[in-house]
Design an enzyme around this catalytic site. Structure first.
Site: not given
Length: 371
Positions: A219, A63, A60, A115
């Site tokens: 993140k 992102k 993730s 997320s």
């Protein structure tokens, strides 16, 4: 506009080529991550690296690029009608419903704090029409940034054999995102309340904000194939660092150790103060004969104790500038070298408006010279 973006991208790539790399000392921690990097956000200087060019899945942390493109290609209050393909996406979710309408900023916060994989797909469809076309945009932007060993296949990071990056590339992408003021604001937010019914409280999953001194992003990411992946950032004494760890069983511990190491080894050194007059340039055909140039930003560079005496700043300016000139007009460049290696380049600008001489000014000057 397109020409300006292309020129900016070329300048970024040239700047990265000339960035100096820090060397890890004996004090560098032992970490669990398969690959890692610590980079200064302002200059892009590498302060630590481990297998930084090894290609790996990044889960993730993908992102980060999705959010950056959303911020660059839309407005916060843009209303997004949720595409059916953004509903029920596996993994983390903000539970989007078919034809639901949300503001783009709510989708971005849902993407980065919660997320949301569904949020990623919704953003992709809004900007590019499909997740596949959005992946092409992601790859194009990655190349502009200088992330040449990265390939995106989707906007969320769910596993695909051809979806990968490197610690170095993800550091470059994260740095570019952190240079965006709105992105910084998003990733520093602990809780966001979306303008919608139902699931609207988005809590940030990144513990760095509360556990690490100066922590301000970025993140988390996890899949079975990628392992634990984490991009963290922290700011101390005006110096912001970004840390990337990929396939790191001890992801937060690794990141904190690396950031503390970098903050201990490198100190922020202010080379230039924002808006401080630096050098005089001659004005041709202007109502003023000269002006001072300024730098529109504070220049703070990371250096070791041994490097402080090896910093050299070079101001590159033309001898004469033709009027008229507006405040903020680029008049030259400042280059910062450490130990004879180029570390950072920035622009120098005019600090004032200077009008061109009119006919009366010319006559008056002629009379003065004759008398």
């Amino acid at each position: 506009m397109k020409k300006k973006k292309i020129i900016a991208a070329m300048l970024c790539i040239l700047m990265f080529i000339s960035i100096t790399t820090g060397t890890s000392s004996a004090n560098a921690p032992t970490i669990s991550a398969g690959s890692a990097i610590v980079m200064d956000v302002k200059t892009g200087r590498i302060l630590y690296s481990k297998n930084m060019n090894n290609k790996k899945p990044m889960a993730s942390t993908t992102k980060i690029m999705t959010a950056l493109l959303a911020l660059e290609n839309s407005k916060p209050n843009d209303l997004v009608k949720i595409h059916k393909k953004a509903v029920g996406v596996e993994g983390s979710s903000i539970y989007l419903q078919p034809n639901e309408e949300l503001k783009m900023q709510d989708l971005i916060y849902g993407l980065m704090l919660r997320s949301g994989n569904d949020s990623a797909v919704a953003i992709a469809h809004q900007i590019s029409g499909s997740a596949e076309d959005f992946a092409h945009l992601m790859n194009k932007r990655a190349k502009e940034i200088g992330a040449l060993n990265t390939n995106f296949m989707n906007p969320h990071g769910l596993h695909h054999d051809e979806h990968y990056t490197t610690a170095y590339d993800l550091g470059l992408i994260s740095r570019e995102a952190l240079l965006n003021e709105e992105f910084n604001k998003v990733v520093q937010t602990k809780v966001w309340v979306a303008e919608r019914e139902g699931f609207k409280y988005f809590h940030n999953k990144n513990r760095t904000l509360s556990e690490f001194s100066g922590g301000d992003g970025v993140k988390t990411g996890f899949t079975k194939a990628a392992g634990r992946c984490l991009v963290t950032s922290a700011t101390r004494n005006g110096m912001q660092l970004v840390c990337v760890v990929l396939n790191a069983p001890n992801w937060f511990q690794d990141s904190y150790q690396l950031l503390n190491y970098a903050f201990d080894e490198y100190q922020p050194w202010k080379v230039i103060d924002k808006d401080t007059p630096l050098k005089t340039v001659t004005i041709s055909n202007g109502k003023k004969e000269s002006t001072k140039v300024i730098c529109p930003e504070d220049i703070i560079v990371p250096v070791t104790e041994e490097e402080k005496d090896k910093i050299v700043t070079v101001l590159e300016l033309g001898e004469t500038v033709n009027a008229p000139i507006l405040r903020g007009t680029k008049l030259g460049r400042a280059k910062v070298y450490v130990d004879n290696k180029l570390l950072y380049t920035t622009i120098l600008t005019s600090r004032e408006d200077i009008e061109q001489k009119n006919i009366l000014d010319r006559i008056s000057n002629f009379i003065r010279k004759k008398s």
